[in-house]
Design a protein around this motif. Structure first.
Motif, PDB file in Angstrom:
ATOM      1  N   GLU A   1       0.846  -1.191   0.000  1.00 53.20           N
ATOM      2  CA  GLU A   1       0.000   0.000   0.000  1.00 53.20           C
ATOM      3  C   GLU A   1       0.888   1.249   0.000  1.00 53.20           C
ATOM      4  O   GLU A   1       2.029   1.231   0.466  1.00 53.20           O
ATOM      5  N   ARG A   2       0.326   2.338  -0.503  1.00 55.38           N
ATOM      6  CA  ARG A   2       1.022   3.610  -0.429  1.00 55.38           C
ATOM      7  C   ARG A   2       1.108   4.029   1.034  1.00 55.38           C
ATOM      8  O   ARG A   2       0.119   3.904   1.777  1.00 55.38           O
ATOM      9  N   GLU A   3       2.258   4.519   1.454  1.00 54.10           N
ATOM     10  CA  GLU A   3       2.442   4.882   2.850  1.00 54.10           C
ATOM     11  C   GLU A   3       3.006   6.285   3.004  1.00 54.10           C
ATOM     12  O   GLU A   3       3.750   6.776   2.153  1.00 54.10           O
ATOM     13  N   PHE A   4       2.665   6.886   4.126  1.00 49.24           N
ATOM     14  CA  PHE A   4       3.141   8.225   4.463  1.00 49.24           C
ATOM     15  C   PHE A   4       4.634   8.191   4.765  1.00 49.24           C
ATOM     16  O   PHE A   4       5.116   7.277   5.434  1.00 49.24           O
ATOM     17  N   VAL A   5       5.353   9.208   4.304  1.00 50.56           N
ATOM     18  CA  VAL A   5       6.780   9.321   4.577  1.00 50.56           C
ATOM     19  C   VAL A   5       7.086  10.553   5.424  1.00 50.56           C
ATOM     20  O   VAL A   5       7.747  10.450   6.460  1.00 50.56           O
ATOM     21  N   ALA A   6       6.611  11.719   4.986  1.00 55.53           N
ATOM     22  CA  ALA A   6       6.964  12.954   5.689  1.00 55.53           C
ATOM     23  C   ALA A   6       5.956  14.038   5.357  1.00 55.53           C
ATOM     24  O   ALA A   6       5.307  14.005   4.311  1.00 55.53           O
ATOM     25  N   ARG A   7       5.845  15.006   6.264  1.00 54.77           N
ATOM     26  CA  ARG A   7       4.928  16.134   6.087  1.00 54.77           C
ATOM     27  C   ARG A   7       5.610  17.405   6.552  1.00 54.77           C
ATOM     28  O   ARG A   7       6.357  17.396   7.548  1.00 54.77           O
ATOM     29  N   ILE A   8       5.348  18.512   5.867  1.00 53.19           N
ATOM     30  CA  ILE A   8       5.883  19.818   6.259  1.00 53.19           C
ATOM     31  C   ILE A   8       4.747  20.821   6.226  1.00 53.19           C
ATOM     32  O   ILE A   8       3.953  20.835   5.281  1.00 53.19           O
ATOM     33  N   ASP A   9       4.664  21.656   7.261  1.00 53.24           N
ATOM     34  CA  ASP A   9       3.552  22.622   7.329  1.00 53.24           C
ATOM     35  C   ASP A   9       3.790  23.758   6.334  1.00 53.24           C
ATOM     36  O   ASP A   9       4.849  23.853   5.727  1.00 53.24           O
ATOM     37  N   PRO A  10       2.798  24.627   6.146  1.00 54.36           N
ATOM     38  CA  PRO A  10       2.934  25.666   5.127  1.00 54.36           C
ATOM     39  C   PRO A  10       4.129  26.595   5.342  1.00 54.36           C
ATOM     40  O   PRO A  10       4.703  27.088   4.364  1.00 54.36           O
ATOM     41  N   THR A  11       4.517  26.819   6.602  1.00 53.95           N
ATOM     42  CA  THR A  11       5.629  27.734   6.866  1.00 53.95           C
ATOM     43  C   THR A  11       6.988  27.059   6.736  1.00 53.95           C
ATOM     44  O   THR A  11       8.007  27.729   6.673  1.00 53.95           O
ATOM     45  N   GLY A  12       6.994  25.731   6.760  1.00 59.05           N
ATOM     46  CA  GLY A  12       8.257  24.997   6.728  1.00 59.05           C
ATOM     47  C   GLY A  12       8.853  24.750   8.090  1.00 59.05           C
ATOM     48  O   GLY A  12       9.917  24.145   8.203  1.00 59.05           O
ATOM     49  N   ARG A  13       8.168  25.204   9.140  1.00 65.00           N
ATOM     50  CA  ARG A  13       8.751  25.108  10.486  1.00 65.00           C
ATOM     51  C   ARG A  13       8.466  23.754  11.149  1.00 65.00           C
ATOM     52  O   ARG A  13       9.262  23.255  11.930  1.00 65.00           O
ATOM     53  N   ARG A  14       7.298  23.181  10.855  1.00 67.37           N
ATOM     54  CA  ARG A  14       6.908  21.933  11.522  1.00 67.37           C
ATOM     55  C   ARG A  14       6.985  20.781  10.535  1.00 67.37           C
ATOM     56  O   ARG A  14       6.424  20.850   9.432  1.00 67.37           O
ATOM     57  N   LYS A  15       7.685  19.734  10.938  1.00 65.70           N
ATOM     58  CA  LYS A  15       7.900  18.582  10.084  1.00 65.70           C
ATOM     59  C   LYS A  15       7.582  17.309  10.855  1.00 65.70           C
ATOM     60  O   LYS A  15       7.860  17.220  12.053  1.00 65.70           O
ATOM     61  N   ASN A  16       7.020  16.351  10.154  1.00 69.51           N
ATOM     62  CA  ASN A  16       6.710  15.055  10.750  1.00 69.51           C
ATOM     63  C   ASN A  16       7.214  13.962   9.823  1.00 69.51           C
ATOM     64  O   ASN A  16       7.178  14.129   8.601  1.00 69.51           O
ATOM     65  N   TYR A  17       7.650  12.855  10.436  1.00 71.55           N
ATOM     66  CA  TYR A  17       8.213  11.768   9.649  1.00 71.55           C
ATOM     67  C   TYR A  17       7.655  10.431  10.101  1.00 71.55           C
ATOM     68  O   TYR A  17       7.325  10.240  11.271  1.00 71.55           O
ATOM     69  N   ALA A  18       7.599   9.503   9.166  1.00 67.94           N
ATOM     70  CA  ALA A  18       7.313   8.121   9.531  1.00 67.94           C
ATOM     71  C   ALA A  18       8.480   7.592  10.357  1.00 67.94           C
ATOM     72  O   ALA A  18       9.634   8.001  10.154  1.00 67.94           O
ATOM     73  N   ASP A  19       8.185   6.696  11.271  1.00 64.64           N
ATOM     74  CA  ASP A  19       9.235   6.142  12.126  1.00 64.64           C
ATOM     75  C   ASP A  19      10.354   5.505  11.294  1.00 64.64           C
ATOM     76  O   ASP A  19      11.525   5.567  11.672  1.00 64.64           O
ATOM     77  N   SER A  20       9.982   4.927  10.182  1.00 67.67           N
ATOM     78  CA  SER A  20      10.949   4.192   9.364  1.00 67.67           C
ATOM     79  C   SER A  20      11.998   5.088   8.715  1.00 67.67           C
ATOM     80  O   SER A  20      13.052   4.601   8.288  1.00 67.67           O
ATOM     81  N   VAL A  21      11.717   6.402   8.620  1.00 67.68           N
ATOM     82  CA  VAL A  21      12.661   7.307   7.962  1.00 67.68           C
ATOM     83  C   VAL A  21      13.186   8.385   8.904  1.00 67.68           C
ATOM     84  O   VAL A  21      14.065   9.169   8.516  1.00 67.68           O
ATOM     85  N   GLN A  22      12.640   8.453  10.104  1.00 66.90           N
ATOM     86  CA  GLN A  22      13.060   9.452  11.076  1.00 66.90           C
ATOM     87  C   GLN A  22      14.574   9.402  11.282  1.00 66.90           C
ATOM     88  O   GLN A  22      15.150   8.334  11.480  1.00 66.90           O
ATOM     89  N   GLY A  23      15.221  10.566  11.194  1.00 69.24           N
ATOM     90  CA  GLY A  23      16.663  10.636  11.382  1.00 69.24           C
ATOM     91  C   GLY A  23      17.469  10.407  10.119  1.00 69.24           C
ATOM     92  O   GLY A  23      18.683  10.630  10.102  1.00 69.24           O
ATOM     93  N   ARG A  24      16.817   9.958   9.054  1.00 64.37           N
ATOM     94  CA  ARG A  24      17.521   9.722   7.779  1.00 64.37           C
ATOM     95  C   ARG A  24      17.025  10.641   6.666  1.00 64.37           C
ATOM     96  O   ARG A  24      17.798  11.025   5.789  1.00 64.37           O
ATOM     97  N   PHE A  25      15.755  10.977   6.684  1.00 70.56           N
ATOM     98  CA  PHE A  25      15.141  11.814   5.640  1.00 70.56           C
ATOM     99  C   PHE A  25      14.850  13.206   6.189  1.00 70.56           C
ATOM    100  O   PHE A  25      14.526  13.358   7.371  1.00 70.56           O
ATOM    101  N   ILE A  26      14.955  14.199   5.313  1.00 73.15           N
ATOM    102  CA  ILE A  26      14.638  15.579   5.680  1.00 73.15           C
ATOM    103  C   ILE A  26      13.747  16.186   4.613  1.00 73.15           C
ATOM    104  O   ILE A  26      14.111  16.217   3.434  1.00 73.15           O
ATOM    105  N   ILE A  27      12.582  16.661   5.033  1.00 72.01           N
ATOM    106  CA  ILE A  27      11.670  17.324   4.110  1.00 72.01           C
ATOM    107  C   ILE A  27      11.874  18.834   4.211  1.00 72.01           C
ATOM    108  O   ILE A  27      12.130  19.373   5.297  1.00 72.01           O
ATOM    109  N   SER A  28      11.781  19.512   3.078  1.00 72.43           N
ATOM    110  CA  SER A  28      11.902  20.969   3.062  1.00 72.43           C
ATOM    111  C   SER A  28      11.047  21.511   1.922  1.00 72.43           C
ATOM    112  O   SER A  28      10.556  20.747   1.088  1.00 72.43           O
ATOM    113  N   ARG A  29      10.889  22.827   1.906  1.00 75.41           N
ATOM    114  CA  ARG A  29      10.071  23.427   0.857  1.00 75.41           C
ATOM    115  C   ARG A  29      10.588  24.814   0.507  1.00 75.41           C
ATOM    116  O   ARG A  29      11.245  25.471   1.321  1.00 75.41           O
ATOM    117  N   ASP A  30      10.259  25.245  -0.692  1.00 80.00           N
ATOM    118  CA  ASP A  30      10.566  26.591  -1.168  1.00 80.00           C
ATOM    119  C   ASP A  30       9.263  27.160  -1.708  1.00 80.00           C
ATOM    120  O   ASP A  30       8.853  26.828  -2.831  1.00 80.00           O
TER     121      ASP A  30
END
Length: 114
Positions: free
Chosen positions: A44-73
């Motif tokens: 199934e498709r699974e969630f990896v990461a989320r970033i809020d509209p400002t870019g300040r708040r980020k959430n990660y799946a446990d499986s990628v926490q500490g290895r992946f970084i989400i960002s936005r421009d």
């Protein structure tokens, strides 16, 4: 209409890094949180990461926490996923999507294999 164009996927060895990009259009980009999902073969498709509209708040799946970084421009209407220390289980097609959106792009293939 809402569109997502993901890019940056490749074949990489375990322990390697990749940076995925997503160009979004058709909505007020800076007003929405953005998410990355992935879908491995037969899974199934699974969630990896989320970033809020400002870019300040980020959430990660446990499986990628500490290895992946989400960002936005917001000016460029793009969201990124920096993936480090990649593992074979990270192999999947990766998709981006705005909160509350029901549209999907084509995704970008990431393969982690020696």
């Amino acid at each position: 209409q809402v569109q997502y164009l993901e890019s940056g996927g490749a074949l990489v060895q375990p322990g390697g890094s990749l940076r995925l990009s997503c160009a979004a259009s058709g909505f007020i980009f800076g007003a929405f949180a953005m998410k990355w999902y992935r879908q491995a073969p037969g899974a199934e498709r699974e969630f990896v990461a989320r970033i809020d509209p400002t870019g300040r708040r980020k959430n990660y799946a446990d499986s990628v926490q500490g290895r992946f970084i989400i960002s936005r421009d917001n000016a460029a209407r793009m969201v990124f996923l920096q993936m480090n220390n990649l593992k074979p289980e990270d192999t999947a097609v990766y998709y981006c999507q705005a909160d509350k959106s029901t549209t999907w792009g084509q995704g970008t293939q990431v393969t982690v294999d020696s």
